[in-house]
Design a protein around this motif. Structure first.
Motif, PDB file in Angstrom:
ATOM      1  N   TYR A  66      12.482  28.761 -39.592  1.00  0.00           N
ATOM      2  CA  TYR A  66      13.279  27.940 -40.516  1.00  0.00           C
ATOM      3  C   TYR A  66      14.680  27.717 -39.952  1.00  0.00           C
ATOM      4  CZ  TYR A  66      16.381  26.972 -44.443  1.00  0.00           C
ATOM      5  OH  TYR A  66      17.355  26.437 -45.250  1.00  0.00           O
TER       6      TYR A  66
ATOM      7  N   ALA B 151      11.085  22.583 -41.371  1.00  0.00           N
ATOM      8  CA  ALA B 151      11.858  23.789 -41.680  1.00  0.00           C
ATOM      9  C   ALA B 151      11.761  24.117 -43.167  1.00  0.00           C
ATOM     10  CB  ALA B 151      13.314  23.611 -41.262  1.00  0.00           C
TER      11      ALA B 151
ATOM     12  N   LEU C  27      10.438  27.633 -44.822  1.00  0.00           N
ATOM     13  CA  LEU C  27      11.152  28.431 -45.814  1.00  0.00           C
ATOM     14  C   LEU C  27      10.272  28.664 -47.049  1.00  0.00           C
ATOM     15  CD1 LEU C  27      13.682  29.918 -46.668  1.00  0.00           C
ATOM     16  CD2 LEU C  27      14.562  27.743 -47.578  1.00  0.00           C
TER      17      LEU C  27
END
Length: 191
Positions: free
Chosen positions: A74, A86, A90
């Motif tokens: 991330y 990303a 997450l």
């Protein structure tokens, strides 16, 4: 079709052929009153509790390694598609952490001790940590890890079977989410 009172041939069932669904009240009372310091763990858990705790600690290590890998990816993802990918990393990291929390809670319920020792996480994890720097490599590493998790959970569910229905249901739920993660990452790789 036979019922409790008839045989498969439609004739009256003999007493040995009649099936009843009755609880063993004596066993229920006994389980409720002995070893109260064991909390929810009754004698019905049998000899498998320690082995199940060991499997759960391996799953815990795998989830924690996955959290760390996803979080690294991330923060280090770069490139045109990186913001969307990303964000996916997450989201997966947070879901893996939720899995770890549920697994640790179950370990404690079973009277075990969840192993959060950083020095042994990789040793007990089924999945690897990864330090890729390109998006495609990150996606591939995460897909491999998700597929490893899917197979690990599938085998655990099969091994546990009816020995611990609560743990089996927990693992089935985690398995479904891991399959979803693998599908999402696979979609990103095919773009």
């Amino acid at each position: 079709m036979a019922n409790d009172k008839t045989s498969a041939h439609g004739k009256p069932a003999t007493p040995s052929e009649q099936k009843t669904l009755e609880l063993n009240e004596e066993a229920i009372r006994k389980a409720g009153t002995i070893d109260l310091d064991e909390g929810a763990v009754t004698p019905g858990y049998g000899p498998y509790r320690e082995a199940i705790v060991k499997l759960l600690n391996q799953a815990l290590a795998t989830e924690l390694v996955c959290v760390l890998r996803y979080r690294r990816h991330y923060f280090t993802a770069e490139g045109l598609a990186s913001p969307a990918i990303a964000a996916e990393f997450l989201e997966h990291a947070n879901e893996e952490l939720a899995h770890a929390d549920k697994i640790a809670e179950r370990i404690v319920q079973l009277g075990g001790s969840p192993n959060f020792n950083p020095a042994t996480l990789l040793e007990h994890s089924h999945a690897d940590y990864d330090e890729c720097t390109d998006l495609k490599g990150m996606l591939r590493a995460n897909l491999v890890a998700e597929r490893i998790a899917v197979e690990s959970y599938r085998q655990m569910v099969e091994l546990i079977g009816d020995k611990d229905p609560t743990t089996r249901r927990l693992l089935e739920g985690v398995l479904a989410e891991e399959e979803e993660h693998a599908d999402e990452i696979s979609d990103w790789l095919q773009r």
